[in-house]
Scaffold this motif. Structure first.
Motif, mmCIF file in Angstrom:
data_model
loop_
_atom_site.group_PDB
_atom_site.id
_atom_site.type_symbol
_atom_site.label_atom_id
_atom_site.label_comp_id
_atom_site.label_asym_id
_atom_site.label_seq_id
_atom_site.Cartn_x
_atom_site.Cartn_y
_atom_site.Cartn_z
ATOM 1 N N ALA A 152 -1.675 -17.025 3.361
ATOM 2 C CA ALA A 152 -1.410 -16.347 4.723
ATOM 3 C C ALA A 152 -2.483 -15.924 5.278
ATOM 4 C CB ALA A 152 -0.329 -14.988 4.335
ATOM 5 N N ARG A 153 -3.524 -15.791 4.570
ATOM 6 C CA ARG A 153 -4.948 -15.134 5.292
ATOM 7 C C ARG A 153 -5.486 -16.644 6.016
ATOM 8 N NH1 ARG A 153 -10.314 -12.562 2.655
ATOM 9 N NH2 ARG A 153 -11.082 -12.184 4.879
ATOM 10 N N CYS A 154 -5.346 -17.534 5.064
ATOM 11 C CA CYS A 154 -6.020 -18.824 5.506
ATOM 12 C C CYS A 154 -5.145 -19.348 6.969
ATOM 13 C CB CYS A 154 -5.675 -20.098 4.615
ATOM 14 S SG CYS A 154 -6.427 -21.747 5.111
ATOM 15 N N ARG A 155 -4.021 -19.237 6.962
ATOM 16 C CA ARG A 155 -3.304 -19.727 8.046
ATOM 17 C C ARG A 155 -3.454 -18.751 9.204
ATOM 18 N NH1 ARG A 155 3.244 -20.706 7.270
ATOM 19 N NH2 ARG A 155 2.105 -22.496 6.189
ATOM 20 N N SER A 156 -3.480 -17.465 9.234
ATOM 21 C CA SER A 156 -3.789 -16.595 10.280
ATOM 22 C C SER A 156 -5.122 -16.397 10.685
ATOM 23 C CB SER A 156 -3.265 -15.069 9.619
ATOM 24 O OG SER A 156 -4.121 -14.471 8.804
ATOM 25 N N GLU A 157 -6.082 -16.809 9.656
ATOM 26 C CA GLU A 157 -7.652 -16.496 10.201
ATOM 27 C C GLU A 157 -8.307 -17.842 10.442
ATOM 28 O OE1 GLU A 157 -9.946 -13.676 7.871
ATOM 29 O OE2 GLU A 157 -7.966 -12.549 7.421
ATOM 30 N N LEU A 158 -7.935 -18.967 9.779
ATOM 31 C CA LEU A 158 -8.503 -20.034 9.789
ATOM 32 C C LEU A 158 -7.923 -21.241 10.582
ATOM 33 C CD1 LEU A 158 -10.180 -20.169 6.103
ATOM 34 C CD2 LEU A 158 -11.232 -19.240 8.219
ATOM 35 N N GLY A 159 -6.734 -20.958 10.432
ATOM 36 C CA GLY A 159 -5.897 -22.299 11.226
ATOM 37 C C GLY A 159 -5.888 -23.614 10.691
ATOM 38 N N VAL A 160 -6.144 -23.834 9.299
ATOM 39 C CA VAL A 160 -6.024 -24.993 8.663
ATOM 40 C C VAL A 160 -5.079 -25.012 7.811
ATOM 41 C CG1 VAL A 160 -8.486 -25.459 9.280
ATOM 42 C CG2 VAL A 160 -7.947 -24.585 7.152
ATOM 43 N N PRO A 161 -4.605 -26.075 7.159
ATOM 44 C CA PRO A 161 -3.514 -26.207 6.301
ATOM 45 C C PRO A 161 -4.013 -25.951 4.837
ATOM 46 C CG PRO A 161 -3.470 -28.116 7.594
ATOM 47 C CD PRO A 161 -4.435 -27.624 7.915
ATOM 48 N N SER A 162 -3.424 -25.298 3.915
ATOM 49 C CA SER A 162 -3.829 -25.004 2.712
ATOM 50 C C SER A 162 -2.976 -25.506 1.692
ATOM 51 C CB SER A 162 -3.899 -23.639 2.420
ATOM 52 O OG SER A 162 -2.545 -23.029 2.568
ATOM 53 N N CYS A 163 -3.642 -25.861 0.530
ATOM 54 C CA CYS A 163 -3.279 -26.760 -0.747
ATOM 55 C C CYS A 163 -3.181 -25.437 -1.856
ATOM 56 C CB CYS A 163 -4.033 -27.904 -0.911
ATOM 57 S SG CYS A 163 -3.098 -28.868 -2.357
ATOM 58 N N ALA A 164 -2.255 -25.334 -2.731
ATOM 59 C CA ALA A 164 -2.201 -24.804 -3.857
ATOM 60 C C ALA A 164 -2.559 -25.398 -4.893
ATOM 61 C CB ALA A 164 -0.737 -23.707 -3.965
ATOM 62 N N ILE A 165 -3.173 -25.009 -5.903
ATOM 63 C CA ILE A 165 -3.355 -25.982 -7.146
ATOM 64 C C ILE A 165 -3.327 -25.006 -8.342
ATOM 65 C CG2 ILE A 165 -5.824 -26.066 -7.122
ATOM 66 C CD1 ILE A 165 -5.763 -28.807 -8.165
ATOM 67 N N GLY A 166 -3.020 -25.311 -9.683
ATOM 68 C CA GLY A 166 -3.065 -24.960 -10.848
ATOM 69 C C GLY A 166 -1.772 -24.324 -11.219
ATOM 70 N N GLY A 167 -1.468 -24.784 -12.289
ATOM 71 C CA GLY A 167 -0.198 -24.396 -13.230
ATOM 72 C C GLY A 167 1.204 -24.380 -12.271
ATOM 73 N N ILE A 168 1.239 -25.228 -11.369
ATOM 74 C CA ILE A 168 2.307 -25.250 -10.585
ATOM 75 C C ILE A 168 3.749 -25.868 -11.237
ATOM 76 C CG2 ILE A 168 3.091 -25.956 -8.324
ATOM 77 C CD1 ILE A 168 0.531 -25.721 -7.103
ATOM 78 N N THR A 169 4.761 -25.418 -11.134
ATOM 79 C CA THR A 169 5.890 -26.098 -11.421
ATOM 80 C C THR A 169 7.127 -26.045 -10.306
ATOM 81 O OG1 THR A 169 6.945 -23.924 -12.409
ATOM 82 C CG2 THR A 169 5.562 -25.191 -14.156
ATOM 83 N N VAL A 170 8.111 -26.504 -10.639
ATOM 84 C CA VAL A 170 9.078 -26.631 -9.511
ATOM 85 C C VAL A 170 9.718 -25.319 -9.506
ATOM 86 C CG1 VAL A 170 11.590 -27.103 -9.261
ATOM 87 C CG2 VAL A 170 10.049 -29.054 -9.536
ATOM 88 N N GLY A 171 9.762 -24.392 -10.659
ATOM 89 C CA GLY A 171 10.333 -23.080 -10.689
ATOM 90 C C GLY A 171 9.464 -22.054 -9.894
#
Length: 220
Positions: A152-171
């Motif tokens: 959320a901070r990236c979206r509001s302060e930096l204005g670029v898309p963000s990618c999450a990584i690490g241990g991600i599952t459909v759940g």
């Protein structure tokens, strides 16, 4: 180069040991299921094999309208006319990479849990930043945790898309999308699934649900 699309969707990262001489069926299944991005990541293969594999992946990605990014190797990305490159903290200068990449190519940066690094990366001209590990990861078990508030901070302060990584599952993916992540980088939960295409489609459904609830991100 593929047609520009929003930086939004499943960001598949190739499993270890992938070769063009081997079976690319897993990657094809992920793309068929809806993966929007594919990052070719291989720290072990020699340069010749990496070049052959990257060419094969580029053809496959463009067949399905996905974008191929090369991990930590700007020269390889340029050699195969990939759609972009993703650099870690010790994998090259972001300013130099931005200048070397043709117009329209993507540049992404690993920022771990460090928002100051993300700010610096954006100033260098990256198209997106990646934060993680967001959950414990078998791929990088020693990685420090990245707070979900970074998205959320990236979206509001930096204005670029963000990618999450690490241990991600459909759940656990819905919590990341709610937190503000635009892309989800997945290896194990995707490529170790009994049905890779169905697993990719399950992620795609999450993004489609989000699109119905929130406005579409701007194309990049």
């Amino acid at each position: 180069m593929t047609e520009r699309q929003p930086l939004h969707g499943l960001y598949a990262i190739t499993p270890p040991g992938l070769t063009a001489a081997g079976d690319l069926a897993l990657v094809e299944a992920a793309l068929r299921g809806g993966a929007a991005f594919l990052q070719y990541r291989d720290k072990d293969a020699d340069a010749a094999n990496r070049l052959v594999t990257a060419h094969a992946l580029r053809r496959l990605c463009h067949q399905f309208g996905a974008r191929l990014l090369i991990n930590d190797d700007l020269a390889l990305a340029l050699a195969v006319a990939a759609d972009g490159v993703h650099l870690g903290a010790a994998d090259g200068d972001l300013h130099a990479a931005r200048q070397a990449l043709p117009a329209g190519c993507l540049l992404g940066a690993s920022c771990y849990g460090d928002f100051a690094r993300a700010r610096t990366a954006v100033a260098a001209g990256v198209d997106y930043v990646a934060f993680g590990s967001v959950y414990p990861s078998a791929t990088k078990p020693l990685a420090q945790a990245a707070a979900l508030s970074l998205f959320a901070r990236c979206r509001s302060e930096l204005g670029v898309p963000s990618c999450a990584i690490g241990g991600i599952t459909v759940g656990n993916a819905p919590a990341l999308l709610t937190a503000g992540a635009d892309m989800l980088a997945v290896i194990t939960d995707l490529f170790a699934a009994a049905d890779v295409e169905a697993r990719a489609a399950a992620y795609q459904s999450l993004f489609e649900d989000q699109r119905r609830e929130f406005p579409q991100p701007a194309a990049v």
